[in-house]
Motif scaffolding. Structure first.
Motif, PDB file in Angstrom:
ATOM      1  N   THR A   1      -3.149  12.712  -5.662  1.00 45.25           N
ATOM      2  CA  THR A   1      -2.717  13.409  -4.936  1.00 45.25           C
ATOM      3  C   THR A   1      -4.055  14.353  -4.238  1.00 45.25           C
ATOM      4  OG1 THR A   1      -2.644  15.134  -6.978  1.00 45.25           O
ATOM      5  CG2 THR A   1      -0.621  13.658  -6.210  1.00 45.25           C
ATOM      6  N   LYS A   2      -5.202  13.999  -4.374  1.00 46.44           N
ATOM      7  CA  LYS A   2      -6.160  14.661  -3.803  1.00 46.44           C
ATOM      8  C   LYS A   2      -6.908  13.851  -2.714  1.00 46.44           C
ATOM      9  CE  LYS A   2      -7.237  16.710  -8.438  1.00 46.44           C
ATOM     10  NZ  LYS A   2      -8.515  16.927  -9.572  1.00 46.44           N
ATOM     11  N   CYS A   3      -7.537  14.611  -2.027  1.00 45.66           N
ATOM     12  CA  CYS A   3      -8.111  13.812  -0.879  1.00 45.66           C
ATOM     13  C   CYS A   3      -9.153  13.065  -0.895  1.00 45.66           C
ATOM     14  CB  CYS A   3      -8.382  15.237   0.155  1.00 45.66           C
ATOM     15  SG  CYS A   3      -9.670  16.231  -0.389  1.00 45.66           S
ATOM     16  N   GLY A   4      -9.990  12.905  -2.158  1.00 44.64           N
ATOM     17  CA  GLY A   4     -11.158  12.290  -2.490  1.00 44.64           C
ATOM     18  C   GLY A   4     -12.140  12.934  -2.277  1.00 44.64           C
ATOM     19  N   CYS A   5     -12.107  14.255  -1.779  1.00 42.32           N
ATOM     20  CA  CYS A   5     -13.659  14.787  -1.128  1.00 42.32           C
ATOM     21  C   CYS A   5     -13.920  15.776  -2.468  1.00 42.32           C
ATOM     22  CB  CYS A   5     -13.637  15.703   0.074  1.00 42.32           C
ATOM     23  SG  CYS A   5     -12.254  16.940  -0.034  1.00 42.32           S
ATOM     24  N   GLY A   6     -13.228  15.984  -3.560  1.00 48.40           N
ATOM     25  CA  GLY A   6     -13.627  16.706  -4.599  1.00 48.40           C
ATOM     26  C   GLY A   6     -13.032  18.079  -4.405  1.00 48.40           C
ATOM     27  N   CYS A   7     -12.443  18.324  -3.504  1.00 53.55           N
ATOM     28  CA  CYS A   7     -12.033  19.730  -3.435  1.00 53.55           C
ATOM     29  C   CYS A   7     -10.622  19.918  -4.015  1.00 53.55           C
ATOM     30  CB  CYS A   7     -11.757  20.163  -1.719  1.00 53.55           C
ATOM     31  SG  CYS A   7     -10.398  19.250  -1.005  1.00 53.55           S
ATOM     32  N   GLY A   8      -9.826  18.922  -4.335  1.00 54.00           N
ATOM     33  CA  GLY A   8      -8.512  19.031  -4.981  1.00 54.00           C
ATOM     34  C   GLY A   8      -7.390  19.272  -4.315  1.00 54.00           C
TER      35      GLY A   8
ATOM     36  N   SER B   1      -2.765  15.217   3.721  1.00 50.72           N
ATOM     37  CA  SER B   1      -1.643  15.118   4.734  1.00 50.72           C
ATOM     38  C   SER B   1      -1.154  13.921   4.521  1.00 50.72           C
ATOM     39  CB  SER B   1      -1.981  15.553   5.838  1.00 50.72           C
ATOM     40  OG  SER B   1      -3.047  14.470   6.286  1.00 50.72           O
ATOM     41  N   ALA B   2      -0.005  13.815   5.230  1.00 50.12           N
ATOM     42  CA  ALA B   2       0.744  12.243   5.334  1.00 50.12           C
ATOM     43  C   ALA B   2      -0.266  11.407   5.846  1.00 50.12           C
ATOM     44  CB  ALA B   2       2.237  12.493   5.872  1.00 50.12           C
ATOM     45  N   GLY B   3      -0.863  11.702   6.748  1.00 48.78           N
ATOM     46  CA  GLY B   3      -1.544  10.781   7.304  1.00 48.78           C
ATOM     47  C   GLY B   3      -2.741  10.339   6.645  1.00 48.78           C
TER      48      GLY B   3
ATOM     49  N   GLY C   1       0.905  -1.274  -0.174  1.00 46.40           N
ATOM     50  CA  GLY C   1       0.117  -0.094   0.009  1.00 46.40           C
ATOM     51  C   GLY C   1       0.876   1.475  -0.081  1.00 46.40           C
ATOM     52  N   LEU C   2       1.948   1.433   0.828  1.00 47.47           N
ATOM     53  CA  LEU C   2       2.791   2.350   0.939  1.00 47.47           C
ATOM     54  C   LEU C   2       3.424   2.694  -0.574  1.00 47.47           C
ATOM     55  CD1 LEU C   2       4.257   2.129   4.303  1.00 47.47           C
ATOM     56  CD2 LEU C   2       2.492   3.532   3.657  1.00 47.47           C
ATOM     57  N   LEU C   3       3.809   1.598  -0.905  1.00 46.54           N
ATOM     58  CA  LEU C   3       4.498   1.604  -2.358  1.00 46.54           C
ATOM     59  C   LEU C   3       3.663   2.053  -3.400  1.00 46.54           C
ATOM     60  CD1 LEU C   3       6.955   0.801  -4.253  1.00 46.54           C
ATOM     61  CD2 LEU C   3       5.848  -1.224  -4.804  1.00 46.54           C
ATOM     62  N   HIS C   4       2.269   1.559  -3.336  1.00 49.39           N
ATOM     63  CA  HIS C   4       1.000   2.169  -4.290  1.00 49.39           C
ATOM     64  C   HIS C   4       0.841   3.579  -4.225  1.00 49.39           C
ATOM     65  CE1 HIS C   4      -2.940   2.648  -5.912  1.00 49.39           C
ATOM     66  NE2 HIS C   4      -2.725   1.888  -6.679  1.00 49.39           N
ATOM     67  N   GLU C   5       1.073   4.162  -3.064  1.00 52.49           N
ATOM     68  CA  GLU C   5       0.571   5.580  -2.768  1.00 52.49           C
ATOM     69  C   GLU C   5       1.471   6.546  -2.674  1.00 52.49           C
ATOM     70  OE1 GLU C   5      -1.627   8.711  -1.588  1.00 52.49           O
ATOM     71  OE2 GLU C   5      -2.413   6.684  -2.032  1.00 52.49           O
ATOM     72  N   PHE C   6       2.799   6.083  -2.210  1.00 51.76           N
ATOM     73  CA  PHE C   6       3.951   7.314  -2.149  1.00 51.76           C
ATOM     74  C   PHE C   6       4.975   7.080  -3.416  1.00 51.76           C
ATOM     75  CE2 PHE C   6       2.307   6.964   2.042  1.00 51.76           C
ATOM     76  CZ  PHE C   6       2.189   8.086   2.641  1.00 51.76           C
ATOM     77  N   VAL C   7       4.852   5.988  -4.110  1.00 51.98           N
ATOM     78  CA  VAL C   7       5.906   5.910  -5.325  1.00 51.98           C
ATOM     79  C   VAL C   7       5.255   6.387  -6.367  1.00 51.98           C
ATOM     80  CG1 VAL C   7       7.524   4.330  -6.540  1.00 51.98           C
ATOM     81  CG2 VAL C   7       7.243   4.129  -4.105  1.00 51.98           C
ATOM     82  N   PRO C   8       5.843   7.321  -6.978  1.00 48.29           N
ATOM     83  CA  PRO C   8       5.044   7.884  -8.128  1.00 48.29           C
ATOM     84  C   PRO C   8       4.918   6.849  -9.514  1.00 48.29           C
ATOM     85  CG  PRO C   8       6.860   9.359  -7.577  1.00 48.29           C
ATOM     86  CD  PRO C   8       7.018   8.250  -6.933  1.00 48.29           C
ATOM     87  N   PRO C   9       3.909   6.627 -10.030  1.00 49.86           N
ATOM     88  CA  PRO C   9       3.707   5.534 -10.903  1.00 49.86           C
ATOM     89  C   PRO C   9       4.527   5.653 -12.049  1.00 49.86           C
ATOM     90  CG  PRO C   9       1.382   6.505 -10.277  1.00 49.86           C
ATOM     91  CD  PRO C   9       2.411   7.432  -9.618  1.00 49.86           C
TER      92      PRO C   9
END
Length: 214
Positions: free
Chosen positions: A149-156, A160-162, A30-38
């Motif tokens: 790189t978005k939070c998923g709420c639509g605000c763009g 945060s890291a958490g 999961g960390l690889l999928h999220e933090f390493v650029p595709p």
């Protein structure tokens, strides 16, 4: 009834032994999928030549993970764009020639036998990767989404890291976990059945002699 009880005990033992490292593999995936650029991941792992396979073998050799952890991690690589054979090469080398394995092998096997073991592991992993890339067609595609790189709420806004860690764990134990958990449980059931059905002393009686048959 006794055989069923033995199977239950064996399954619980195998499950308890493998669960922590399997969870670790999901976390790393999961960390690889999220933090390493595709794009970077695809650039280093996509392709059917020797270079991406060699890079995957080297990466596997540097990670101190076991065979259970490498399964979800290798599948996560394919979900992020790696070729199937390249992921197989990584999954072959990572548990077999990690730093922990090398340290233990030096103490137990000695330098000469460890050297031959390392050559066999690296050579075998490279061959598996090349053959896999040639014979196995791609069954998945990389996540090309532009919303990572978005939070998923639509605000763009950038999370945060958490928030990114939570999203990584959601992907690991949600999407990836649901997809591979059935196969993992089937493997644990098969291992438990073998432990119960295998007669005591059979391995020693068949493999104790250094012969070609053994």
């Amino acid at each position: 009834m006794i055989l069923l009880q033995d199977f239950g005990v064996a399954f619980c033992a195998v499950l308890l032994e493998s669960a922590p490292v399997v969870v670790l593999g999901f976390v790393i995936a999961g960390l690889l999928h999220e933090f390493v650029p595709p794009a970077r991941l695809r650039r280093n792992t996509v392709g059917r030549g020797l270079a991406p396979v060699s890079r995957a073998v080297a990466a596997g050799a540097l990670l101190p993970i076991c065979s259970c952890s490498t399964i979800p991690l290798g599948i996560g690589l394919t979900r992020s764009g790696a070729s199937i054979g390249t992921a197989l090469a990584f999954m072959t080398s990572s548990p077999a020639i990690s730093p922990v394995t090398i340290a233990l092998g030096w103490a137990v096997l000695g330098p000469a036998l460890l050297g031959w073991y390392s050559v066999a592991v690296v050579g075998g992993a490279v061959v598996i990767g090349l053959v896999g890339n040639r014979l196995l067609q791609e069954v998945t595609s990389a996540d090309q989404s532009t919303t990572r790189t978005k939070c998923g709420c639509g605000c763009g806004t950038k999370p945060s890291a958490g928030g990114r860690f939570a999203r990584a764990m959601q992907w690991s134990f949600g999407e990836l976990g649901v997809e591979v958990s059935g196969s993992l449980v089937a493997g644990l059931l098969a291992a438990s059945a073998i432990l119960v059905a295998l007669p005591e002393g059979l391995v020693a009686s068949w493999l104790h002699q250094p012969s070609w048959l053994a």
